[in-house]
Design a protein around this motif. Structure first.
Motif, short mmCIF file in Angstrom:
data_model
loop_
_atom_site.label_atom_id
_atom_site.label_comp_id
_atom_site.label_asym_id
_atom_site.label_seq_id
_atom_site.Cartn_x
_atom_site.Cartn_y
_atom_site.Cartn_z
N VAL A 118 0.86 -1.19 0.00
CA VAL A 118 0.00 0.00 0.00
C VAL A 118 0.89 1.23 0.00
O VAL A 118 2.03 1.18 0.47
CB VAL A 118 -0.96 0.04 1.21
N GLU A 119 0.36 2.34 -0.52
CA GLU A 119 1.12 3.59 -0.57
C GLU A 119 0.93 4.38 0.72
O GLU A 119 -0.22 4.54 1.18
CB GLU A 119 0.67 4.44 -1.76
N PRO A 120 2.01 4.87 1.33
CA PRO A 120 1.85 5.71 2.52
C PRO A 120 0.92 6.89 2.28
O PRO A 120 0.16 7.28 3.18
CB PRO A 120 3.29 6.17 2.82
N THR A 121 0.95 7.44 1.08
CA THR A 121 0.07 8.57 0.75
C THR A 121 -1.39 8.16 0.84
O THR A 121 -2.24 8.94 1.31
CB THR A 121 0.39 9.10 -0.65
N HIS A 122 -1.71 6.96 0.39
CA HIS A 122 -3.10 6.48 0.46
C HIS A 122 -3.54 6.32 1.91
O HIS A 122 -4.71 6.57 2.23
CB HIS A 122 -3.23 5.15 -0.28
N VAL A 123 -2.64 5.91 2.78
CA VAL A 123 -2.97 5.79 4.20
C VAL A 123 -3.18 7.18 4.79
O VAL A 123 -4.16 7.42 5.51
CB VAL A 123 -1.85 5.04 4.95
#
Length: 1174
Positions: A118-123
């Motif tokens: 998963v992308e940290p930005t999405h989190v």
């Protein structure tokens, strides 16, 4: 400046020591990773002895977080959050996340986010699957008709949003593009690092041995016995006995006063006559921490070992024992100190209880543990780990993997070696190989290991493997290369191929190392050339077989190499008076490698093979080398421990030469030339040797080794013609009359060892000369009566080509050295051990490429400075009981440094180890400095004394001291009155506060705590003098900036002379690390278990704040400037602890360029850590 230390030294997992049940809590979405990534991560953590909580419930049973999960989070020192695709869809996961982040603030819990595809930005922004999940939670909220529940949902979602943003902003780990097994190993290493768990060196990979680890650990932890406990680990070769013992030893060795791991005992004894003595020396050095003297009798060493183990609680591992003689020599018969533990690995179950230790009145407690082969599942995991770097096979590899697992029959060594050999191979290759395996005869282990051998790309590499396995394991790599190159072996690429295929490794001392199973396999291959007729084989390494072949005169042209050491046969009751008739060698026309140690020979030496490349004849009885010995192709001649009186023809004295030529009887006649191909000449320990010459006939000579030739008087000046000479060892040739001239004639020598050559109090000076090859070293006697005659008015020319130089044990003082050594521009290693040096000679700094400096047992040493900035290793060990060293100073531009030092060699009253610690009496501190710290009215301390102890060195009394470590000033004194400058106070072990605002700049804070011993608080106990008190750990947490400093004081123990002890400290901080308005918590933590004698109890603690006075600070900057300059040494970078130091008698400092922003870059193990967490 930040300092961090492990809390409980020696604990395999320190969680229980500090009120934590777990080291790590795993937060994950079971739907995504329960049976894959998280399962492997959990297994790796448990295998690494990291106590880990993993919820085994698959189904969420309610809206609220289960109480046991909340308790587990609070009881954990760290949390790993596996943020996967569906993580946010679980309200439990989100509640766990909120709780974890709350613990991060409240109790400094370490939090490691793992972004699993998963992308940290999405989190952070709740996008993609995280956005979808949060949207569904909001829909559920909006669908709720109960107003109270709807409000609760709204609050929850708000907390979840903030938590997701906060965790995404933390420094985490991203699995994208990484091999999962390597990624998991990185996480485990990081947790080890951040939790300060003991990790001496990489532990062996143990799969399928969990029960054995638990059993051995439980045995080791059992303290119920009042005598010695011995555990014998039994099993077949390669089954994992050594790995298990090494694993447990690595985890628990620090829990004992002293420890030692002695490996490969059987092989080391079998291959070398002095092998057992060397093992005894290693054991004694490890457990005594003293420099041992030369001992030549096993019984004497046994007595020395007995004297140590009866006085100290020790932990010993004796690996691969195969005889009672070995056990008796290493364990003795007098018994061990109560609480000691001994692990023995062996193939023979009866050995342990038959040794002398079990014949005493008080017998040790003995337990046995038999290791079995692995079951199919762990076998598959072990094979896959080495073949695929995963615990499961790749797609389409399942069947062939199953076939390999079945073939190996659970043998760990076979699985590992075969797995590594199959790495990155396709299915067809593996299928072909498994078919070939099933056709090979022999045991499963031999077959598996032999297949790795068969995978070697050329006959050259296979011959090299057999040569090394039969003759050269444990030998110097460079010497072996020289010998085997002459045997038409492509050595350099061959060794690389063997190392790449895990068939060979290179030891720390450049020795060739091979696992015993691999060596046995190589020898078995040679054995199969003619199982019942050894004379038809290519190599004879077995002393008994060599003896029989020679005695029966059955040698053939098949034999390429033969080894016979009569001392090894005498152990086996062979007749010691055997004389070898040289005609037994007459049919071995192709013999290239020959070792005949302590063999009596008769007959003409012309029967020796003309193909000889290596001839080793220790204990040769004749006074000269026979003139008829064929040596035309010889490259290495080793006649150590022989009766030889002279070698070659010496030209340094023409009259003596003519006389010798007339009297020569059987030595090198005028028509007999020395072997022009000779590259290695070793005549060490030839005590009758008085002259050495004929170098004009040795143009290829590269190595000349003459150790301890105590009768050597003359080396011919024709040595100047040996233009290829690169290694010269004249150690302890202390009667050599023309040593200065000889050294001056060495043109290209890289290694020069002249230890113990009685250079005495000579003064060494360097003069400019025209020759580009030399720099002059002049010996000018300071005390003429005390030095050898050759030192008077003589010069020595050191070659500029020198890479390694030893001047050890020459009674050289600091004044003996010149001001400049810069002409030695290639020198990398310098040994000055056992010299009466008071301070490091200034000339050492002028060495432009020096990397390693050894000053072991320079017991008069008081200061070490002027160190070259290129230095990467410094050894300052000492066996002195009167510490004199007061100051060690490093060059600001120094490279990362590994330092080995004995803390007990430092003067007790005051010393300075720049960048690490400075200790000085309070009475000698400048008042301006004390004022700048906010310390006033301390005159009452000038008359007081304090008794302290550092790492079991014993109580030492001194004046009240001021300690400076990594930006922290501190002092320790008896009494319960806090200084009057402490303005905010709190009962108990912690205090919280907000730094008050001020128009002036905040500079630092003072923290003070009043301590007493748990011993005094027990009911029924009054005051008792000299009770030991373990100084606690101090933790400062800046909650606002999410920074933590943890300080473990240099002093371990203070002996109370009253009921209370006061520890006062001043802390400097880096730019913006601590500012007005920041919320801060300070906590005092025990280093001992509660209720142990020595446990500190905090009665009261307090703080005060130091600001500048708004005036010009030039004067104050001068006062604190030196100390502040240390901050550049230990300022943190983003990656974690940068400076560690183990508080022990043996300090190992290591560093790397990423560790420190500026140099000198010093790190070490487990004493202090410079660390900024946040």
């Amino acid at each position: 400046m930040v300092v961090l230390s492990e809390f409980s030294e020696g604990s395999s997992s320190s969680s229980s020591t500090h009120g934590h049940r777990y080291d790590v809590f795993l937060s994950f979405r079971g739907l995504d990773t329960r049976n894959s990534f998280t399962a492997y991560l959990h297994k790796a953590l448990v295998d690494a002895n990291i106590t880990t909580f993993l919820d085994d419930e698959e189904i969420e049973t309610g809206e609220d977080l289960k109480p046991e999960l909340e308790s587990a989070i609070k009881a954990s020192r760290a949390s790993v959050i596996v943020l996967s695709k569906n993580y946010a869809s679980s309200s439990w996961c989100l509640d766990e996340l909120v709780m974890i982040l709350k613990q991060r603030v409240k109790s400094n819990q370490i939090v490691i986010p793992v972004f699993y595809h998963v992308e940290p930005t999405h989190v952070r922004k709740q996008q993609s699957s995280f956005g979808d999940a949060m949207a569904k939670h909001r829909q559920r909220m909006e669908a709720e008709t109960n107003e109270n529940k709807r409000s609760q949902w709204d609050q929850k979602i708000d907390r979840w949003n903030k938590a997701l943003k906060e965790v995404a902003d933390l420094k985490g780990k991203d699995v994208t593009g990484r091999l999962e097994m390597e990624f998991i190993e990185e996480i485990v290493q990081d947790i080890y690092h951040r939790l300060r768990l003991p990790l001496n060196s990489p532990l062996p990979l143990l799969i399928g041995m969990e029960d054995s680890i638990t059993l051995v650990t439980s045995w080791l932890k059992d303290a119920s016995s009042h005598t010695t406990d011995i555990l014998t680990i039994l099993g077949m070769g390669g089954i994992g006995k050594t790995s298990l013992a090494k694993y447990v030893y690595g985890l628990h060795c620090r829990e004992f006063e002293t420890s030692s791991f002695i490996g490969n005992i059987s092989r080391r004894c079998d291959e070398k006559f002095s092998g057992l003595l060397e093992l005894q020396k290693q054991l004694y050095d490890d457990i005594s921490k003293a420099r041992s003297i030369k001992v030549h009798e096993v019984s004497i060493y046994t007595s020395k070992i007995e004297n140590v183990v009866t006085r100290k609680k020790v932990f010993l591992v004796l690996d691969d024992v195969d005889s009672l003689h070995q056990l008796d020599a290493l364990l003795g018969s007098k018994g061990f100190h109560p609480g000691s533990k001994v692990i023995i690995t062996t193939k023979d179950a009866w050995l342990t209880e038959s040794c002398a230790l079990f014949k005493t009145n008080v017998k040790p407690n003995h337990a046995k543990h038999f290791l079995q082969v692995l079951d199919e599942t762990p076998s598959r995991k072990l094979l896959c780990f080495h073949a695929f770097m995963s615990y499961t096979p790749k797609a389409n590899y399942e069947e062939v993997t199953g076939n390999f697992v079945k073939y190996c029959e659970g043998h760990p060594m076979a699985l590992e070696v075969l797995g590594k050999s199959l790495h990155n191979r396709d299915v067809a290759y593996r299928e072909d190989w498994i078919k070939q395996l099933t056709k090979e005869p022999g045991s499963p282990i031999d077959n598996v290991l032999r297949m790795s051998f068969n995978s070697l790309p050329s006959t050259n590499d296979k011959d090299l493997f057999k040569h090394i396995g039969c003759f050269f394991v444990g030998k110097d790599r460079d010497v072996t290369e020289t010998i085997l190159e002459a045997c038409n072996i492509n050595i350099r690429s061959g060794i690389t191929n063997l190392v790449d295929r895990c068939l060979l490794s290179i030891g720390s001392n450049n020795e060739l190392m091979m696992h015993q199973l691999l060596q046995n396999m190589g020898r078995f291959i040679v054995h199969q050339e003619s199982p019942h007729k050894p004379w038809k084989r290519s190599r004879l390494w077995c002393h008994e077989e060599s003896f029989k072949v020679l005695k029966q005169n059955k040698g053939t042209e098949n034999v390429l190499g033969l080894v016979l050491d009569m001392r090894m046969l005498e152990k086996k009751k062979f007749h010691a008076s055997f004389e070898l008739k040289t005609d037994a060698l007459s049919n071995m026309d192709n013999l290239m490698l020959l070792q005949l140690n302590y063999v009596q020979t008769t007959g003409p030496y012309e029967n020796f093979s003309e193909e000889l490349r290596w001839l080793c004849m220790h204990g040769f009885t004749l006074k000269s080398i026979p003139s008829d010995l064929p040596m035309d192709n010889l490259v290495a001649l080793d006649m150590s421990y022989s009766n030889i009186e002279s070698f070659g023809i010496c030209y340094s004295n023409p009259q003596r030469l003519q006389k010798r030529q007339k009297l020569s009887t059987g030595f090198f006649l005028e028509d007999k030339r020395l072997p022009r191909s000779l590259k290695i000449l070793n005549l060490s320990f030839c005590q009758q040797l008085h002259s050495l010459g004929g170098f004009d006939q040795l143009p290829a000579l590269e190595r000349l080794i003459l150790i301890d030739c105590i009768g050597l008087l003359d080396v011919c000046e024709s040595i100047e013609q040996c233009v290829e000479l690169v290694h010269v060892d004249l150690s302890y040739c202390n009667k050599l009359e023309n040593l200065p001239r000889i050294i001056g004639m060495l043109k290209k020598v890289k290694t020069l060892l002249i230890e113990g050559c009685n250079l005495s109090e000579s003064r060494i000076q360097v003069k400019d000369i025209d020759s580009p090859e030399k720099s002059i070293v002049i010996f000018s006697p300071a005390i003429p009566e005390a030095i050898p005659t050759y030192s008077k008015l003589f010069t020595i020319s050191l070659p500029r080509s020198l890479v390694s130089l030893s001047l050890a044990n020459n009674n050289l003082s600091t004044e003996s050295f010149p001001m400049d050594f810069s002409s030695l521009s290639m020198l990398k290693e310098l040994y000055l051990d056992d010299n009466p040096i008071v301070s490091l000679p200034y000339c050492v700094k002028s060495l432009p490429k020096l990397e390693s400096l050894s000053m072991v047992n320079c017991n008069l040493l008081t200061s070490v400075d002027h160190l070259p900035h290129t230095l990467t290793y410094l050894d300052l060990h000492s066996n002195s009981n009167k510490p004199l060293l007061q100051k060690v100073v490093f060059d600001p531009d120094m490279s990362p440094l590994e330092l080995s030092v004995d803390w007990k060699m430092f003067a007790t009253s005051s010393f300075e180890f720049e960048g690490l610690i400075k200790i000085q009496p309070m009475a000698g501190i400048d008042e301006k400095l004390l004022h700048s710290l906010g310390w006033t009215k301390l005159d009452f301390l000038n008359e007081r004394r304090v008794r302290t102890d550092v790492w079991f060195s014993g109580p030492k009394e001194s004046e009240i001291q001021v300690y400076y470590e990594f930006g922290i000033f501190s002092t320790i004194y008896g009494g319960e009155e806090m200084p009057n400058w402490i303005t905010e106070r709190s009962s108990g072990p912690s205090i919280s506060f907000t730094i008050p605002s001020s128009p002036n700049t905040f500079r630092g804070l003072n923290f003070c705590c009043v301590l007493t011993s748990q011993f005094f608080l027990e009911e029924g106990f009054g005051f008792v003098d000299d009770v030991p008190l373990n100084l606690p750990v101090i933790i400062i947490s800046n909650i606002t900036k999410n920074l933590t400093w943890i300080y473990n004081h240099y002093i371990d123990i203070v002996y109370l002379s009253g009921m209370y002890l006061t520890l006062s400290s001043y802390w400097m901080f880096g730019m913006n690390e601590m500012e007005c308005g920041d919320h801060v918590t300070i906590t005092v933590i025990l280093r001992q278990k509660p209720y142990d004698i020595g446990s500190a109890v905090t009665k009261e603690c307090g703080v005060s704040f130091v600001y500048d006075d708004g005036k010009e600070e030039e004067e104050e900057e001068d006062v604190l400037g030196y100390y502040k300059s240390w901050n550049h040494i230990i300022v943190c970078v983003e990656k974690a602890p940068v400076l560690k130091m183990r508080c022990s008698s043996e300090l190992s400092l290591k560093g790397s360029p990423t560790d420190l922003r500026m140099a000198p870059k010093l790190t070490s193990d487990f004493f202090h850590e410079v660390y900024k967490e946040g």
